[in-house]
Each structure stands twice: as C-alpha cells, then as structure tokens.
Design a protein around this motif. Structure first.
Motif, PDB file in Angstrom:
ATOM      1  N   SER A  29     -30.062  34.588  13.314  1.00  0.00           N
ATOM      2  CA  SER A  29     -30.866  35.546  13.574  1.00  0.00           C
ATOM      3  C   SER A  29     -32.348  35.044  14.070  1.00  0.00           C
ATOM      4  O   SER A  29     -32.536  33.954  13.932  1.00  0.00           O
TER       5      SER A  29
ATOM      6  N   THR B  36     -36.149  42.195  14.807  1.00  0.00           N
ATOM      7  CA  THR B  36     -35.291  41.216  14.199  1.00  0.00           C
ATOM      8  C   THR B  36     -33.749  41.343  15.016  1.00  0.00           C
ATOM      9  O   THR B  36     -33.530  42.405  15.190  1.00  0.00           O
TER      10      THR B  36
ATOM     11  N   ASN C  80     -30.102  40.228  15.464  1.00  0.00           N
ATOM     12  CA  ASN C  80     -28.705  39.585  14.840  1.00  0.00           C
ATOM     13  C   ASN C  80     -27.833  39.425  15.663  1.00  0.00           C
ATOM     14  O   ASN C  80     -27.886  39.784  17.003  1.00  0.00           O
TER      15      ASN C  80
ATOM     16  N   ASP D  12     -27.005  41.436  19.291  1.00  0.00           N
ATOM     17  CA  ASP D  12     -28.078  42.233  19.641  1.00  0.00           C
ATOM     18  C   ASP D  12     -28.587  41.820  21.111  1.00  0.00           C
ATOM     19  O   ASP D  12     -28.440  40.432  21.301  1.00  0.00           O
TER      20      ASP D  12
ATOM     21  N   THR E  70     -28.724  28.982  14.620  1.00  0.00           N
ATOM     22  CA  THR E  70     -29.092  29.835  15.660  1.00  0.00           C
ATOM     23  C   THR E  70     -28.898  29.537  17.125  1.00  0.00           C
ATOM     24  O   THR E  70     -29.378  28.533  17.432  1.00  0.00           O
TER      25      THR E  70
END
Length: 316
Positions: free
Chosen positions: A46, A56, A58, A61, A115
């Motif tokens: 994230s 934000t 995740n 997205d 990430t």
C-alpha cells in the motif's frame, strides 16, 4: 464525438513512460515530472498519494492524477523524501545522485520490497483533451473491486518484455486502463446525464459545426430557453453559447496541427462561415492568430490545470 472519445482522442498514449517501482518501507518518492496526466496502479502493498489532500492505494487500486503539480508517493506522510522524479523521468536521490534501474522498465529495491506499483504518464498536446481534462478532479481513484484485474495483469506482464512492437502494446494497454477508470467516473457524473444540460452537451459534442442557438438546443431538449440556459450554466459553469465557442476553438486548434488543412477547411469543420470569422474568434479567445498557433503548436505543452471544486474522487 461522445464525451469519452473526445477526452481520450488526444490523450492516446504514444511511447508513454511506464515504470514498475519496487519499494521497501519506509519510502517517499517526490514526483515532479510535470506530466499532465498520470496513472498509478498498486500491485502489492500500500502507499499514500499526497498532494493537497491524501489518498491510500491498496493492491488493485488505480489512481488517475491530473495536472502538472507535484505529488508524493510514500508509505507514511511523515517519511522524508528519498527519491525525486524530475521532468523527462530523470530519477535521482534528494541530493541529485542518479538512481539506477533494476532492469526493463523497473526501478527500486533490488531485494524485492513489500510494495510494488506501476506508474504510467501521458504527455498531452490535444486542445480537446486539455479542455475536457479540466473537468476531472485532481485525483481520481478506482478501487480494486471496480478495476479490470485481467487488464492490470496483462500490463504488468508486458512491462517486463522486449518483444517487437512492445511500446505499441504497452500504450494500448495503458489507454484501456485509463478508459476503464474514466468510464466509471463519467457514469457517476450528473452533468452528462442531466436530462437538460446533458442533452445539450451531447448535441454540441456530436455536431459542433451545426448552427446552434439556445432556442434550438432548448427545443431539442424539450424545455424553454430560459430553463436550458439556467440549467446548463449551473451544471457546466458557463452559458451554452460560450461553451460552444470554447469547444469549437479547441477542435480548431487540434485541426490546425494538420498542415494539409487550409484555414478555410478548418473553419467549415468547426462551424465558422469563413477563415476570417475563425481567425477573429481564435485571436479574441487565445491572443494569437491561427497561423501563429500553427507555427508554434509543436512546442506547446499542457501547463495549466484547474482541479475544480472536488480535488479527490473515489469511485464506488
């Protein structure tokens, strides 16, 4: 021309910049590449996207980020910047040291961070896209539930390849991802679906060269002239005829980039009776003649953006 076609016609990717970024927290990237339109897709982990406000992202997205203003991608708003992305996609540390790539279209932590995201940027020259992009929020987010995971998977897989025609394939996949987000946004935008203002907008976009008047738009929408003018101005932000002028001149600006079209031919296509009439309107609106615009247009860039009243929209 429907709304989405107009929006994307000039925004179509051509050798768009695409980069997979692999990061291990804590991280903070300062993006100041001045790109007019960017897509950020989370593959793993994230991240916070921080501009005037914060969102934000995740896994799954997709964020569409509009305008050349800088923004930050970080694990936490308090994390200091470590990397800066400059115009031309030059990547350095904060002190200016160049950062090395991991491989094909990939950069970041060589050990494989927690990430992972894909960033794609567009450089826009189309005046039509420039005008329509002003209606978008500064940041538009499509949650994973509404994102085509097959499309994201294809884009991710193709980014690591170097097959013939690879740039073209990546451009089209990036376009499709952008279209999927913008279609969702348009579906929830009341202006384009309003029975009065929306009808008038669709007519103006479909037939910009037609001899439109407020009376004719009102007749086609089935309402009075005063109601059409009031409703259109409330939802669109300017009167119908002012919107039509801006729309026609945006179309004309794009057509002027085609050297095979005479000024008279451009004028006829956008609803002006003569080259003189178009020249007068164009100079009054833009401060330079069509001929001057044509000479300088290869060097013109998208430099201004008004995010409107809603800086961030998260789609349902």
């Amino acid at each position: 021309m429907d709304t989405l076609t107009g929006l994307l016609d000039g925004a179509r990717a051509r050798e768009a910049f695409l980069l997979r970024t692999v990061l291990e927290p804590p991280f903070a990237l300062r993006i100041q590449d001045e790109a007019p339109l960017s897509l950020v897709t989370m593959l793993k982990g994230s991240a916070q996207v921080i501009r005037d406000s914060r969102i934000t992202l995740n896994p799954g997205d997709v964020a569409v980020i509009c305008g050349p203003q800088p923004y930050t991608v970080a694990d936490d708003p308090a994390t200091p910047w470590q990397t800066i992305i400059h115009p031309g996609q030059v990547c350095t540390t904060v002190d200016g040291t160049p950062r090395e790539h991991l491989g094909v279209r990939s950069w970041g932590d060589p050990s494989g961070g927690g990430t992972e995201l894909i960033t794609g940027t567009y450089q826009l020259r189309s005046e039509v896209s420039r005008r329509l992009l002003r209606t978008l929020p500064s940041m538009l987010v499509q949650p994973a539930a509404g994102t085509d995971r097959t499309l994201v998977g294809l884009l991710s897989a193709e980014m690591g390849r170097t097959a013939p025609g690879q740039e073209l394939v990546l451009d089209r996949l990036l376009d499709l991802l952008l279209i999927s987000v913008l279609r969702s946004w348009l579906a929830g935008t009341p202006t384009w679906h309003d029975p009065i203002a929306g009808t008038a907008l669709r007519l103006l976009h479909a037939e910009p060269a037609a001899p439109w008047t407020v009376a004719e738009l009102a007749r086609r929408a089935g309402v009075s002239r005063s109601l059409l003018a009031r409703r259109f101005t409330e939802l669109v932000g300017e009167p119908p005829m002012a919107y039509l002028t801006g729309w026609r001149l945006a179309l004309a600006a794009d057509l002027l980039r085609d050297p095979s079209l005479t000024l008279g031919a451009v004028a006829r296509q956008v609803g002006y009776g003569s080259a003189f009439a178009l020249s007068a309107a164009f100079k009054r609106e833009r401060g330079l003649s069509p001929q001057d615009f044509r000479r300088h247009s290869p060097d013109m860039h998208f430099t201004a953006y008004d995010p409107g009243p809603s800086p961030v929209v998260v789609l349902a």
